[in-house]
Enzyme design. Structure first.
Site, PDB file in Angstrom:
ATOM      1  N   SER A  44      40.530  61.070  44.384  1.00  0.00           N
ATOM      2  CA  SER A  44      40.803  60.555  43.324  1.00  0.00           C
ATOM      3  C   SER A  44      41.585  61.676  42.517  1.00  0.00           C
ATOM      4  O   SER A  44      42.743  61.956  43.154  1.00  0.00           O
ATOM      5  CB  SER A  44      39.526  60.260  42.435  1.00  0.00           C
ATOM      6  N   ASP A 167      38.848  53.875  45.170  1.00  0.00           N
ATOM      7  CA  ASP A 167      38.204  55.200  45.000  1.00  0.00           C
ATOM      8  C   ASP A 167      37.670  55.925  45.834  1.00  0.00           C
ATOM      9  O   ASP A 167      36.548  55.425  46.403  1.00  0.00           O
ATOM     10  CB  ASP A 167      37.884  55.198  43.363  1.00  0.00           C
TER      11      ASP A 167
END
Length: 374
Positions: A44, A167
């Protein structure tokens, strides 16, 4: 002490705007010319921080968090309350590509050469497993966008290689295992976990979801003070009710899941063992979790957002245990905040972000002094 005859990996956790801490750490490393690494892995926001560290663009990570993620265009509270797409990653990453301070992809490729690898962790939507893609490849834009695509906040599909991605933090909050798979047991891990945090005990997934929910609602409530939109408070109440109902449902499912919790955690890495054994046991745990998921009414077809959150926090439980007691064949340096960070994942004030950045600079300075890095 870091020596030339060893191989080291740099592993950086995400955390949205909390990534300002890692930005501070890595900018200090750049300033000190400290880079003994041959493998870089980020999840991320950690992937963007890894990118700017590889290119040695001091300040790029902070610039993105401070000047773009704080804009209403990046995260629109009103759209969240109206159940519309609240996060505009596409807009934000255009600035990474062509803004005033763009990521220097050609320089990154040169810096890596043939001996080093920089990877972003992303999650397959269907099997909720972690995959690792080169950051400085031709599809870097989609890879970085995918690793930051937070479930429940970013609705667009990101597709390549025949899969849909979200993610990386869903499946590997801190991807230490991938470093081992690539033959590197000397790991420098930058996390957002404060030194003062309580140790993980028993089943933290639901407790973590509760904290996540409260943090999100607190952020929304703070923003309501600045919004003058008719019915906003009612929409927040509706959001609270809707989320609470979803959370209650998954809690009931999770109770069934944790009925065999003692058996599951019997194989968790509670003591010093070899990393290969730890990974084998962790994979066994993942298989048991998958079996349990099929026995209880999780919506496994077209995995739901809350399934992803449970996967995230279950994974994070294992990783915190790993960091607290690394396997016997791992040398791990944990670079972490001294206390709770001022920032939240989203909706932080700029002064909070700057505070966390300076915190990271200070912690990195102590780390370099301790290990006699000039």
């Amino acid at each position: 002490m870091f020596t030339d005859d060893q191989r080291y990996s740099l592993i950086v956790q995400g955390g949205g705007q909390k990534g300002a801490f890692a930005s501070g750490v890595l900018d200090k490393f750049i300033n000190a010319k400290f880079d003994p690494f041959s493998l870089y892995i980020g999840t991320s926001a950690g992937a963007l921080n890894v990118s700017s560290f590889v290119t040695k663009q001091e300040g790029l990570g902070l610039d993105f968090i401070l000047n773009y993620t704080t804009r209403g265009r990046f995260f629109d509270v009103n759209k969240l309350l109206q159940k519309q797409q609240p996060m505009d990653l596409d807009w934000a990453f255009e600035f990474v590509n062509t803004g005033e301070f763009p990521l220097n992809i050609p320089k990154g490729k040169i810096q890596l050469g043939e001996d080093k690898v920089a990877l972003a962790c992303i999650t397959d939507v269907e099997d909720l497993k972690d995959y690792y893609y080169p950051i400085f490849a031709d599809n870097w834009f989609d890879v970085l966008r995918a690793t930051c695509a937070i479930p429940m906040l970013y609705y667009h599909d990101i597709e390549f290689d025949g899969k849909k991605w979200v993610d990386g933090g869903v499946s590997a909050t801190i991807p230490v295992e991938e470093s081992y798979r690539r033959g590197i047991n000397n790991m420098v891990v930058i996390s957002t976990i404060p030194e003062s945090s309580d140790k993980v005990v028993h089943s933290p997934a639901m407790e973590s979801l509760e904290r996540w929910k409260k943090e999100l609602e607190a952020g929304l409530a703070a923003h309501l003070n600045h919004l003058k939109i008719s019915g906003t408070k009612e929409k927040l109440s509706e959001f609270h009710r809707h989320f609470s109902e979803k959370l209650h449902t998954i809690k009931m499912d999770y109770k069934q899941f944790t009925a065999n919790q003692a058996e599951l955690y019997k194989i968790a890495p509670s003591e010093k063992r070899k990393l290969s054994t730890w990974i084998h046991d962790n994979e066994k745990l993942s298989r048991l979790i998958d079996i349990q998921n099929k026995r209880i009414p999780f919506s496994r077809s077209g995995t739901s957002h809350l399934d992803m959150l449970v996967a995230h926090y279950t994974n994070h439980t294992q990783i915190e245990q790993f960091l607290d007691s690394p396997p016997e064949d791992v040398n791990l340096w944990h670079v972490q905040p001294k206390h709770e960070l001022a920032s939240k994942g989203l909706m932080s004030h700029k002064d909070q972000i700057l505070e966390d950045y300076q915190h990271g600079v200070a912690v990195a300075g102590e780390f370099l002094n301790k290990h006699h890095v000039e």
